[in-house]
Scaffold this active site. Structure first.
Site, PDB file in Angstrom:
ATOM      1  N   LYS A  22       0.844  -1.207   0.000  1.00 18.81           N
ATOM      2  CA  LYS A  22       0.000   0.000   0.000  1.00 18.81           C
ATOM      3  C   LYS A  22       0.876   1.254   0.000  1.00 18.81           C
ATOM      4  O   LYS A  22       0.650   2.185  -0.765  1.00 18.81           O
ATOM      5  CB  LYS A  22      -0.901   0.001   1.241  1.00 18.81           C
ATOM      6  CG  LYS A  22      -1.624   1.309   1.451  1.00 18.81           C
ATOM      7  CD  LYS A  22      -2.425   1.329   2.731  1.00 18.81           C
ATOM      8  CE  LYS A  22      -1.657   1.765   3.952  1.00 18.81           C
ATOM      9  NZ  LYS A  22      -1.419   3.215   4.069  1.00 18.81           N
ATOM     10  N   ASN A  23       1.872   1.255   0.869  1.00 19.74           N
ATOM     11  CA  ASN A  23       2.669   2.474   1.033  1.00 19.74           C
ATOM     12  C   ASN A  23       3.592   2.755  -0.147  1.00 19.74           C
ATOM     13  O   ASN A  23       4.171   3.836  -0.233  1.00 19.74           O
ATOM     14  CB  ASN A  23       3.487   2.414   2.329  1.00 19.74           C
ATOM     15  CG  ASN A  23       2.622   2.630   3.554  1.00 19.74           C
ATOM     16  OD1 ASN A  23       1.418   2.875   3.435  1.00 19.74           O
ATOM     17  ND2 ASN A  23       3.225   2.520   4.725  1.00 19.74           N
ATOM     18  N   CYS A 116      -5.083  13.161  12.444  1.00 13.38           N
ATOM     19  CA  CYS A 116      -5.117  11.706  12.255  1.00 13.38           C
ATOM     20  C   CYS A 116      -5.067  11.042  13.615  1.00 13.38           C
ATOM     21  O   CYS A 116      -4.509  11.579  14.558  1.00 13.38           O
ATOM     22  CB  CYS A 116      -3.934  11.294  11.397  1.00 13.38           C
ATOM     23  SG  CYS A 116      -3.713   9.540  11.335  1.00 13.38           S
ATOM     24  N   ARG A 121       0.566  14.765  12.936  1.00 15.02           N
ATOM     25  CA  ARG A 121       1.145  14.500  11.617  1.00 15.02           C
ATOM     26  C   ARG A 121       1.106  15.684  10.645  1.00 15.02           C
ATOM     27  O   ARG A 121       0.405  15.641   9.632  1.00 15.02           O
ATOM     28  CB  ARG A 121       0.477  13.262  10.991  1.00 15.02           C
ATOM     29  CG  ARG A 121       0.638  12.053  11.851  1.00 15.02           C
ATOM     30  CD  ARG A 121      -0.037  10.835  11.277  1.00 15.02           C
ATOM     31  NE  ARG A 121       0.738  10.173  10.249  1.00 15.02           N
ATOM     32  CZ  ARG A 121       0.371   9.056   9.647  1.00 15.02           C
ATOM     33  NH1 ARG A 121      -0.750   8.490   9.965  1.00 15.02           N
ATOM     34  NH2 ARG A 121       1.130   8.508   8.724  1.00 15.02           N
ATOM     35  N   ASP A 307       5.194   0.767  11.871  1.00 17.12           N
ATOM     36  CA  ASP A 307       4.000   0.054  11.393  1.00 17.12           C
ATOM     37  C   ASP A 307       3.963  -1.413  11.837  1.00 17.12           C
ATOM     38  O   ASP A 307       2.969  -2.101  11.588  1.00 17.12           O
ATOM     39  CB  ASP A 307       3.914   0.127   9.857  1.00 17.12           C
ATOM     40  CG  ASP A 307       3.504   1.509   9.368  1.00 17.12           C
ATOM     41  OD1 ASP A 307       3.167   2.372  10.207  1.00 17.12           O
ATOM     42  OD2 ASP A 307       3.532   1.741   8.147  1.00 17.12           O
ATOM     43  N   ARG A 399      -8.462  -0.628   4.931  1.00 21.37           N
ATOM     44  CA  ARG A 399      -7.634   0.385   4.267  1.00 21.37           C
ATOM     45  C   ARG A 399      -6.284  -0.196   3.844  1.00 21.37           C
ATOM     46  O   ARG A 399      -5.651   0.327   2.928  1.00 21.37           O
ATOM     47  CB  ARG A 399      -7.365   1.558   5.207  1.00 21.37           C
ATOM     48  CG  ARG A 399      -8.531   2.491   5.384  1.00 21.37           C
ATOM     49  CD  ARG A 399      -8.110   3.697   6.192  1.00 21.37           C
ATOM     50  NE  ARG A 399      -6.877   4.264   5.677  1.00 21.37           N
ATOM     51  CZ  ARG A 399      -5.985   4.940   6.400  1.00 21.37           C
ATOM     52  NH1 ARG A 399      -6.186   5.148   7.665  1.00 21.37           N
ATOM     53  NH2 ARG A 399      -4.891   5.415   5.838  1.00 21.37           N
TER      54      ARG A 399
HETATM   55  C1  UD1 Z   1       4.459   6.885   6.117  1.00 23.52           C
HETATM   56  C2  UD1 Z   1       3.614   5.633   6.010  1.00 23.52           C
HETATM   57  C3  UD1 Z   1       3.139   5.184   7.383  1.00 23.52           C
HETATM   58  C4  UD1 Z   1       4.336   5.033   8.313  1.00 23.52           C
HETATM   59  C5  UD1 Z   1       5.182   6.303   8.321  1.00 23.52           C
HETATM   60  C6  UD1 Z   1       6.467   6.149   9.135  1.00 23.52           C
HETATM   61  C7  UD1 Z   1       2.608   5.891   3.816  1.00 23.52           C
HETATM   62  C8  UD1 Z   1       1.375   6.117   3.015  1.00 23.52           C
HETATM   63  N1  UD1 Z   1       2.472   5.916   5.149  1.00 23.52           N
HETATM   64  O1  UD1 Z   1       3.606   7.906   6.648  1.00 23.52           O
HETATM   65  O2  UD1 Z   1       2.459   3.942   7.236  1.00 23.52           O
HETATM   66  O3  UD1 Z   1       3.863   4.788   9.620  1.00 23.52           O
HETATM   67  O4  UD1 Z   1       5.569   6.644   6.981  1.00 23.52           O
HETATM   68  O5  UD1 Z   1       7.217   5.085   8.667  1.00 23.52           O
HETATM   69  O6  UD1 Z   1       3.669   5.657   3.277  1.00 23.52           O
HETATM   70  N2  UD1 Z   1       6.332  14.914  10.166  1.00 23.52           N
HETATM   71  C9  UD1 Z   1       6.354  16.277  10.409  1.00 23.52           C
HETATM   72  N3  UD1 Z   1       6.275  17.141   9.356  1.00 23.52           N
HETATM   73  C10 UD1 Z   1       6.174  16.708   8.068  1.00 23.52           C
HETATM   74  C11 UD1 Z   1       6.149  15.321   7.815  1.00 23.52           C
HETATM   75  C12 UD1 Z   1       6.227  14.448   8.900  1.00 23.52           C
HETATM   76  O7  UD1 Z   1       6.422  16.713  11.564  1.00 23.52           O
HETATM   77  O8  UD1 Z   1       6.100  17.535   7.150  1.00 23.52           O
HETATM   78  C13 UD1 Z   1       6.419  13.958  11.304  1.00 23.52           C
HETATM   79  C14 UD1 Z   1       5.141  13.159  11.454  1.00 23.52           C
HETATM   80  O9  UD1 Z   1       4.192  13.841  12.250  1.00 23.52           O
HETATM   81  C15 UD1 Z   1       5.645  11.896  12.108  1.00 23.52           C
HETATM   82  C16 UD1 Z   1       7.034  11.714  11.496  1.00 23.52           C
HETATM   83  O10 UD1 Z   1       7.408  13.003  11.003  1.00 23.52           O
HETATM   84  O11 UD1 Z   1       5.768  12.072  13.487  1.00 23.52           O
HETATM   85  C17 UD1 Z   1       7.104  10.701  10.372  1.00 23.52           C
HETATM   86  O12 UD1 Z   1       6.130  10.991   9.392  1.00 23.52           O
HETATM   87  P1  UD1 Z   1       6.272  10.539   7.872  1.00 23.52           P
HETATM   88  O13 UD1 Z   1       7.522   9.748   7.716  1.00 23.52           O
HETATM   89  O14 UD1 Z   1       6.078  11.727   7.001  1.00 23.52           O
HETATM   90  O15 UD1 Z   1       5.052   9.565   7.727  1.00 23.52           O
HETATM   91  P2  UD1 Z   1       4.032   9.432   6.527  1.00 23.52           P
HETATM   92  O16 UD1 Z   1       4.735   9.658   5.235  1.00 23.52           O
HETATM   93  O17 UD1 Z   1       2.806  10.207   6.818  1.00 23.52           O
END
Ligand code: UD1
Length: 422
Positions: A22-23, A116, A121, A307, A399
């Site tokens: 999915k990711n 979320c 996030r 995850d 999902r």
């Molecule tokens: C992706 C995965 C999710 C997984 C996560 C971490 C997908 C669709 N989802 O989520 O399943 O749990 O990686 O491996 O691929 N953050 C900020 N600012 C930003 C972006 C992120 O503060 O602009 C923080 C987030 O709140 C979180 C951390 O960084 O605490 C990691 O987030 P991120 O790696 O971006 O996760 P996702 O891409 O949303």
């Protein structure tokens, strides 16, 4: 709302074929927006999140359709660059259309992903990088409005993420692929799904070096073309089914997957007493006794993935001793703890740390799925418990896990979907 009725005391054993990740599928679908000629994507799982993103892309006038596990996409007919709240609110990954739209068409309007369940996030890193590439960004009425600089092209730059972000890295490499000049990105995420996206972009004509390392250099090109590509196997789905073997003295063979994708998870499975054997495209987990306790600290790849935290916690609930978990990625990712405790576990949380005192058995109870991965930990726990457990809010599991009931049934789990509206 559907529920699962699970009659427990199962031994989880048998073969399971792993779906595309999915990711990885989500960013690869978003990347299709970048191509001027048709793109074909194989091994795309049939999941609610995939359907949502296809609806979002289709809503822009793009011709996109899924037949079986293949998605075809032709962007010629695109007529708007808008991602509405109604679709975005159900899935944070919708923000991944922002980079491709901005890079190719010079503008985009994408709803901010809502709060979320697993923490606030934010997407500040995505937006900061686009601004560094010359975009003008404003947030109005819950929508991010982004505009490329005069001339309609983003401009290559040097940018380093303040923290490691999977989605941020993906969004920005897609944007940089069509920017004017060279972008050097520091502190990039190394997750296999980021690598899969970078490889697909290269197949579309992008020029990227440093793939799989923390610094990627992207030399912008004038245009990208379509390609044929196949989504990498789902490492989290793989780990989730193998976890079932560890909880039930079982024996699970996961096919169509790769041990290289989940080294940190397999190491923990071995620490807990499982015998792990692997081939080019399969992994087998065999377990005979009670699990040994573990200590787990979630980290960005190649560390232990957040995850898989809930699933490992469910195993450790049955361990012969005390396990410790430290969740470093998300601020609120222990919502499965009260539910596992309802099933007879003994877990105490203090901030980012959870301490699990192993018990002999789970006991059946009605529980509620709280997020995608947490729901799988409850399903597995219920499968081991003596008696009937009803799991509510299973839309979370839909999902992210393709054909979850048939795969679980093939592994010996007694599971039934109940439509509570009936
Ligand atoms: C992706 C995965 C999710 C997984 C996560 C971490 C997908 C669709 N989802 O989520 O399943 O749990 O990686 O491996 O691929 N953050 C900020 N600012 C930003 C972006 C992120 O503060 O602009 C923080 C987030 O709140 C979180 C951390 O960084 O605490 C990691 O987030 P991120 O790696 O971006 O996760 P996702 O891409 O949303």
């Amino acid at each position: 709302m559907d529920q699962f009725l699970i009659t427990g005391s199962s031994r989880i054993a048998g073969e399971v074929t792993i779906s595309g990740a999915k990711n990885a599928a989500l960013p690869l679908l978003a990347a299709m927006i970048l191509a001027e000629t048709p793109t074909t994507l194989h091994n795309v799982p049939s999941l609610q999140d995939v359907r949502t993103l296809i609806a979002l892309i289709g809503g822009m006038g793009i011709h996109i359709q899924k037949q079986g596990d293949t998605v075809t996409c032709d962007t010629k007919t695109i007529d708007n660059f808008y991602a509405p709240y109604d679709l975005v609110k159900t899935m944070r990954a919708s923000i991944l259309v922002l980079g491709p739209l901005l890079a190719r068409f010079g503008e985009a309007e994408v709803s901010l992903p809502g709060g979320c369940a697993i923490g606030s996030r934010p997407v500040d890193q995505h937006l900061k990088a686009f601004e560094a590439m010359g975009a003008t960004i404003s947030v109005e009425n819950g929508y991010v409005k982004a505009q490329a600089p005069k001339g309609g092209k983003l401009i290559g730059c040097n940018f380093s993420f303040d923290m490691i972000t999977v989605g941020g890295t993906e969004n920005v490499i897609m944007a940089a692929a069509l920017a004017k000049g060279t972008t050097v990105l520091g502190n990039c995420a190394l997750e296999p799904e980021v690598v899969d996206l970078a490889n697909m972009l290269v197949a579309m004509g992008a020029k990227i070096s440093g793939i799989g390392t923390s610094t990627m250099t992207i030399e912008g090109v004038e245009r990208l073309h379509g390609c044929e590509y196949s989504v990498v196997a789902d490492r989290i789905e793989t780990g989730s089914y193998l976890a079932g073997a560890l909880m039930t003295r079982g024996d699970v063979l996961a096919k169509n997957t790769s041990a290289l994708l989940l080294t940190p998870v397999l190491e923990k499975f071995e620490d807990m007493g499982a015998v792990i054997t692997t081939g080019d495209d399969w992994i087998r987990a065999q377990m005979t006794g009670r699990p040994r306790p573990v200590n787990i600290r979630t980290q960005p790849h190649p560390g232990f993935p957040t995850d898989m935290q809930a699933q490992l916690m469910a195993i450790s609930c049955l361990a012969d001793g005390t396990s410790t978990f430290i969740e470093n990625i998300f601020e609120n990712r222990y919502m499965h703890v009260p539910e596992l405790n309802r099933l007879g576990a003994s877990i105490q949380v203090d901030g980012h740390t959870a301490v699990v005192t192993g018990v002999e058995n789970f006991t059946a109870a009605p529980v509620m799925a709280t997020d995608l991965r947490a729901s799988m930990s409850l399903v597995m726990a219920a499968a081991t418990a003596e008696g009937e457990s009803l799991i509510d809010r299973i839309y979370h599991i839909d999902r992210g896990y393709e054909n979850v009931e048939s795969k679980l049934r093939a592994l010996g789990v007694n599971i039934e979907r109940i439509n509570s509206n009936n």
